[in-house]
Design an enzyme around this catalytic site. Structure first.
Site, PDB file in Angstrom:
ATOM      1  N   ASP A  24       0.863  -1.163   0.000  1.00 58.76           N
ATOM      2  CA  ASP A  24       0.000   0.000   0.000  1.00 58.76           C
ATOM      3  C   ASP A  24       0.909   1.225   0.000  1.00 58.76           C
ATOM      4  OD1 ASP A  24      -2.972   0.980   1.904  1.00 58.76           O
ATOM      5  OD2 ASP A  24      -2.106   1.694   0.029  1.00 58.76           O
TER       6      ASP A  24
ATOM      7  N   ASP B  51      -8.173  -7.064   1.076  1.00 56.30           N
ATOM      8  CA  ASP B  51      -7.214  -7.160   2.185  1.00 56.30           C
ATOM      9  C   ASP B  51      -7.896  -6.638   3.439  1.00 56.30           C
ATOM     10  OD1 ASP B  51      -6.644  -4.043   1.611  1.00 56.30           O
ATOM     11  OD2 ASP B  51      -5.869  -4.609   3.601  1.00 56.30           O
TER      12      ASP B  51
ATOM     13  N   CYS C 130     -13.733 -27.389  10.644  1.00 60.14           N
ATOM     14  CA  CYS C 130     -12.479 -26.896  10.070  1.00 60.14           C
ATOM     15  C   CYS C 130     -11.405 -27.981  10.161  1.00 60.14           C
ATOM     16  CB  CYS C 130     -12.021 -25.649  10.832  1.00 60.14           C
ATOM     17  SG  CYS C 130     -10.494 -24.933  10.188  1.00 60.14           S
TER      18      CYS C 130
ATOM     19  N   CYS D  59      -8.079 -27.311   9.749  1.00 61.08           N
ATOM     20  CA  CYS D  59      -6.774 -26.636   9.803  1.00 61.08           C
ATOM     21  C   CYS D  59      -5.919 -27.222  10.918  1.00 61.08           C
ATOM     22  CB  CYS D  59      -6.967 -25.132   9.997  1.00 61.08           C
ATOM     23  SG  CYS D  59      -7.144 -24.578  11.704  1.00 61.08           S
TER      24      CYS D  59
ATOM     25  N   CYS E  35      -7.305 -26.647  14.426  1.00 61.86           N
ATOM     26  CA  CYS E  35      -8.515 -27.414  14.767  1.00 61.86           C
ATOM     27  C   CYS E  35      -8.257 -28.905  14.819  1.00 61.86           C
ATOM     28  CB  CYS E  35      -9.632 -27.084  13.765  1.00 61.86           C
ATOM     29  SG  CYS E  35     -10.141 -25.358  13.912  1.00 61.86           S
TER      30      CYS E  35
ATOM     31  N   HIS F  12      -5.826 -20.168  12.409  1.00 59.58           N
ATOM     32  CA  HIS F  12      -7.204 -20.611  12.101  1.00 59.58           C
ATOM     33  C   HIS F  12      -7.988 -19.517  11.359  1.00 59.58           C
ATOM     34  CE1 HIS F  12     -11.284 -22.061  12.331  1.00 59.58           C
ATOM     35  NE2 HIS F  12     -11.589 -20.867  12.807  1.00 59.58           N
TER      36      HIS F  12
HETATM   37  C1  LIG Z   1     -10.714   1.656   7.964  1.00 62.70           C
HETATM   38  C2  LIG Z   1     -10.240   0.467   7.110  1.00 62.70           C
HETATM   39  C3  LIG Z   1      -8.716   0.348   7.138  1.00 62.70           C
HETATM   40  C4  LIG Z   1     -10.906  -0.822   7.548  1.00 62.70           C
HETATM   41  O1  LIG Z   1     -10.662   0.625   5.729  1.00 62.70           O
HETATM   42  C5  LIG Z   1     -10.365   1.722   5.019  1.00 62.70           C
HETATM   43  O2  LIG Z   1      -9.916   2.716   5.524  1.00 62.70           O
HETATM   44  N1  LIG Z   1     -10.607   1.568   3.696  1.00 62.70           N
HETATM   45  C6  LIG Z   1      -9.914   2.403   2.737  1.00 62.70           C
HETATM   46  C7  LIG Z   1      -8.496   2.038   2.617  1.00 62.70           C
HETATM   47  C8  LIG Z   1      -7.838   1.009   3.275  1.00 62.70           C
HETATM   48  N2  LIG Z   1      -6.532   0.987   2.890  1.00 62.70           N
HETATM   49  C9  LIG Z   1      -6.319   2.004   1.982  1.00 62.70           C
HETATM   50  N3  LIG Z   1      -5.178   2.344   1.358  1.00 62.70           N
HETATM   51  C10 LIG Z   1      -5.198   3.404   0.502  1.00 62.70           C
HETATM   52  N4  LIG Z   1      -4.065   3.757  -0.134  1.00 62.70           N
HETATM   53  N5  LIG Z   1      -6.356   4.115   0.271  1.00 62.70           N
HETATM   54  C11 LIG Z   1      -7.547   3.809   0.883  1.00 62.70           C
HETATM   55  O3  LIG Z   1      -8.567   4.465   0.640  1.00 62.70           O
HETATM   56  C12 LIG Z   1      -7.518   2.693   1.778  1.00 62.70           C
HETATM   57 ZN   LIG Z   2      -9.408 -24.225  12.080  1.00 68.85          ZN
END
Ligand SMILES: CC(C)(C)OC(=O)NCc1c[nH]c2nc(N)[nH]c(=O)c12
Ligand SMILES: [Zn+2]
Length: 373
Positions: free
Chosen positions: A93, A267, A305, A307, A310, A336
């Site tokens: 990211d 993710d 499960c 895994c 488990c 898990h």
């Molecule tokens: C609060 C949580 C983390 C659950 O979700 C979000 O904020 N969702 C949005 C998000 C997560 N990771 C990102 N990376 C980047 N560059 N830009 C984003 O908008 C986001």
């Molecule tokens: Zn499991």
């Protein structure tokens, strides 16, 4: 081409996609869940355990690795794959989001974001160019554009100005990217909860022809129904032949609803984070194994499960470890939870192959949410 998406089929019942993501570190089926390994490790898991679980692509984070150990250290190690001994897929990211959620005293300008490190307090700066320089040094197979994720709720005018800056930043990322042949740079669609602003952001980014697209700015506290509505409106705007990645989403219901709305990659820190406080995901719903009721329960976390956790350990034993603050307990719940979500995505892919994903959703929700879903 660094990363190529291959559309295998579309579920006749739900419109969901079954695909393959071809990367320099392997080919992985989609829809997929990607475990988060922010600081170059998926907390408490070894690479061998992640392979046993079936993980293909894992996340690491530019902001954290820039602060510590520094991207030059990772570059000298030969890149993230070598540094962390992971020879499958890695996605990083871009750091913008983390600056907002982690650092203090930050200031955002057209140039970039200045902030103080949440570790040392030293003044630092991230820009589209700096983020791409760090990601090129880390060497992930998929890297993300430097964007701003507006808070929720946010005024329409703020969201519009923010998405337009995010688009200009995306352009600067494309220009700054030094390794397009082995690292695929994905654009990130923003636009808050405003359908026309989502259209504007998507159109501007699609015109730049990224190899893949993420939907950002969701799962930021908005009601799930609103997230699903924005998603239904946004994914069709993205090219069908490219991968679509919904950032920050990972509860079982949101994963299935996201797949139904055309998402290929997810993710979320949820499964690993809740595991560390003794909360597990099972076929019968969430199970907080630290609760006293499990003190003499010698059954597995999830009877359905198969895994490692488990097959060999009981709720009583895992509860004991968690209460005793024994790290082995965290390893067992983490293993898990990751296995549960990875297995869930396998079953989702099977349902798409057999054109029955909506039926699968209803059956899964009835068991997992006890029918009150
Ligand atoms: C609060 C949580 C983390 C659950 O979700 C979000 O904020 N969702 C949005 C998000 C997560 N990771 C990102 N990376 C980047 N560059 N830009 C984003 O908008 C986001
Ligand atoms: Zn499991």
């Amino acid at each position: 081409m660094a990363v190529r998406y291959e559309l295998i089929k579309v579920c006749k019942q739900s419109g969901a996609r079954l695909g393959r993501l071809h990367t320099p570190h392997g080919t992985f089926e989609t829809p997929m869940f990607m475990p988060v390994g922010t600081q170059a490790t998926v907390k408490t898991m070894s690479p061998e355990e992640l392979k046993e679980i079936g993980s293909g692509v894992i996340l690491a984070n530019t902001y954290h690795l820039y602060l510590r150990p520094g991207h030059e250290v990772v570059r000298e190690a030969g890149g993230l794959h070598r540094f962390m001994n992971w020879n499958r897929g890695i996605l990083t990211d871009s750091g913008g989001f983390q600056v907002f959620s982690l650092s203090t005293l930050r200031k955002i300008t057209e140039e970039g974001v200045s902030f103080r490190s949440h570790i040392s307090g030293e003044p630092l700066f991230l820009s589209p160019e700096k983020s791409i320089e760090v990601q090129n040094a880390l060497g992930a197979d998929i890297i993300m554009a430097f964007d701003e994720c507006p808070p929720f709720p946010a005024e329409r005018e703020y969201v519009r100005a923010s998405l337009e800056r995010t688009t200009r930043w995306a352009e600067r990322c494309l220009r700054a990217h030094r390794r397009p042949e082995d690292q695929a740079l994905f654009g990130i669609v923003q636009g808050g909860m405003y359908r026309d602003l989502r259209e504007q952001s998507a159109a501007q980014l699609v015109a730049m022809d990224f190899p893949g697209y993420a939907v950002g700015g969701l799962s930021v506290g908005e009601p799930k129904e609103l997230m699903y509505e924005i998603l239904s409106h946004t994914t069709p705007l993205l090219p069908a032949g490219k991968p679509r990645y919904l950032m920050g989403v990972g509860s079982p219901d949101a994963l299935i609803e996201g797949v139904i709305r055309g998402i290929d990659m997810f993710d979320c820190v949820l499964p690993t984070r809740i595991a560390r406080n003794g909360t597990t995901m099972t076929s019968q719903g969430r199970l907080v194994v630290r609760n006293a009721r499990y003190a003499r329960d010698f059954s597995p976390l999830d009877p359905e499960c198969d895994c490692y956790t488990c097959r060999h350990y009981t709720r009583a034993y895992i509860r004991h470890l968690i209460k005793a603050d024994e790290t082995f307990g965290l390893r067992l719940t983490t293993y898990h939870n990751l296995y549960f979500l990875t297995r869930l995505m396998e079953r989702v892919r099977e349902a798409i192959r057999e054109d029955r994903l909506l039926d699968f959703r209803d059956q899964f929700f009835a068991k997992y949410y006890g029918g009150d879903q």
